[in-house]
Design a protein around this motif. Structure first.
Motif, PDB file in Angstrom:
ATOM      1  N   GLY A  29      -7.599  27.824  35.576  1.00 43.84           N
ATOM      2  CA  GLY A  29      -8.637  27.164  34.858  1.00 43.84           C
ATOM      3  C   GLY A  29      -7.708  25.881  33.843  1.00 43.84           C
TER       4      GLY A  29
ATOM      5  N   THR B  81     -13.141  23.984  41.266  1.00 41.21           N
ATOM      6  CA  THR B  81     -13.310  25.161  41.102  1.00 41.21           C
ATOM      7  C   THR B  81     -12.527  26.254  42.024  1.00 41.21           C
ATOM      8  OG1 THR B  81     -15.556  25.474  42.055  1.00 41.21           O
ATOM      9  CG2 THR B  81     -15.386  24.799  39.832  1.00 41.21           C
TER      10      THR B  81
ATOM     11  N   LEU C 227     -10.738  29.880  41.012  1.00 44.08           N
ATOM     12  CA  LEU C 227     -10.996  30.082  39.830  1.00 44.08           C
ATOM     13  C   LEU C 227     -11.840  31.501  39.669  1.00 44.08           C
ATOM     14  CD1 LEU C 227     -11.716  26.768  37.922  1.00 44.08           C
ATOM     15  CD2 LEU C 227      -9.493  28.147  38.246  1.00 44.08           C
TER      16      LEU C 227
ATOM     17  N   GLY D 248     -13.519  30.908  34.769  1.00 40.55           N
ATOM     18  CA  GLY D 248     -12.692  29.625  34.851  1.00 40.55           C
ATOM     19  C   GLY D 248     -13.740  28.634  35.374  1.00 40.55           C
TER      20      GLY D 248
ATOM     21  N   ILE E 191     -14.646  24.940  33.595  1.00 39.19           N
ATOM     22  CA  ILE E 191     -14.486  23.662  34.055  1.00 39.19           C
ATOM     23  C   ILE E 191     -15.977  23.043  34.245  1.00 39.19           C
ATOM     24  CG2 ILE E 191     -14.218  22.501  36.280  1.00 39.19           C
ATOM     25  CD1 ILE E 191     -11.727  23.240  34.307  1.00 39.19           C
TER      26      ILE E 191
END
Length: 306
Positions: free
Chosen positions: A136, A160, A163, A167, A171
């Motif tokens: 992340g 993503t 992640l 995380g 984002i």
């Protein structure tokens, strides 16, 4: 709202096979716009054409009014992008990675670097080596690098991927605030329906290189405004009564589905109570992005095979 990116009849043919087929849509300033589709649908190919990594076979792409084919340098100066994964020097600190990137861009000051570091929330870790960063944090460093030249458009391909849930949320929340606070147009590609639903304002659904549909994530159509679910103790009796009154009504799993204006809801409740029916629940129905995606892509598949 002002159009920032526009695609007109864009197609891409590779070795005789049409990978992208006549895509047309526009992206306006301040919105998070999603490319949604299964793996292999053409999302990354479309992004690569927008940023000039591959050429289009036909059609036109403009960024802030500049044609990507004819005025590439003027068009691309408005774009920051991470296609697939952000590449960093892992043995260097986050800050020195940004310094390296800044050398390629005219006029980037130390103050600008500090500003983007603050913006992506890496102030406390920016002088640590990138190899100590989580996925992340690397994504956020990649976004910081993409923002150094004050772009109008930020393009992220599967941001993503890999992640963990924390995380992904990090984002997602960051991109939403960036679009809102900086009036930045953000283009995100993904095949994760739940993430796109929470992240995007509008989505373009792509299947086998074709644009199936462009729609707002928060659906607010007249049909959905008027679809209500009603649970009563005797649904068959309620169905007969309401049909006699001229209401559009169906039964699904002992649950009534009615097409109503907002003002008609209390009228229906009073009418049913007056006829000795017990009402356990009355609610407005809404469909998830997953429901709409499957409905649209299944219809698209049926049409394509017809």
């Amino acid at each position: 709202m002002k159009s920032v990116v526009e695609l007109k009849h864009v197609s891409k043919v590779i070795r005789g096979k049409k990978i992208i087929d006549d895509l047309s849509f526009e992206i306006v300033e301040g919105e998070v716009f999603g490319f949604l589709g299964p793996n292999g649908a053409g999302k990354t190919t479309t992004i690569r054409m927008i940023v000039g990594l591959i050429g289009m076979s036909s059609g036109e792409i403009t960024i802030c009014g500049k044609d990507v084919k004819k005025d590439f340098e003027e068009a691309i100066q408005h774009v920051g992008a991470i296609v697939e994964n952000p590449e960093m020097y892992k043995y260097m600190s986050g800050y020195h990675n940004l310094l390296q990137a800044a050398r390629l861009i005219q006029g980037v000051t130390k103050e600008k670097i500090d500003e983007v570091v603050e913006l992506v929330g890496l102030k406390d870790r920016i002088h640590d080596k990138v190899k100590t960063y989580s996925l992340g944090m690397r994504q956020r460093l990649g976004i910081a690098q993409s923002l150094l030249h004050n772009p109008k458009v930020l393009i992220l391909d599967e941001p993503t991927n890999g992640l963990d849930p924390a995380g992904i949320r990090e984002i997602r929340d960051y991109l939403r605030s960036l679009a809102r606070e900086k009036n930045l147009s953000i283009i995100v590609s993904s095949h994760l329906l739940s993430e796109m639903e929470m992240m995007c304002d509008r989505i373009a659904i792509i299947q086998k290189g074709k644009l199936i549909n462009v729609q707002y994530v928060q659906e607010d159509t007249e049909v959905m405004k008027r679809t209500y679910s009603c649970i009563v103790d005797n649904p068959k009796k309620a169905l007969q009564l309401l049909k006699k009154q001229g209401y559009q009504i169906n039964i699904r799993s002992n649950e009534l589905e009615l097409m109503l204006d907002k003002e008609e809801v209390p009228e229906v409740i009073n009418y049913l109570v007056h006829h000795d029916l017990l009402i356990y629940e009355m609610k407005k129905l809404s469909r998830s992005l997953e429901d709409r995606f499957l409905e649209i892509t299944n219809n698209g598949a049926v049409k394509a095979n017809a």
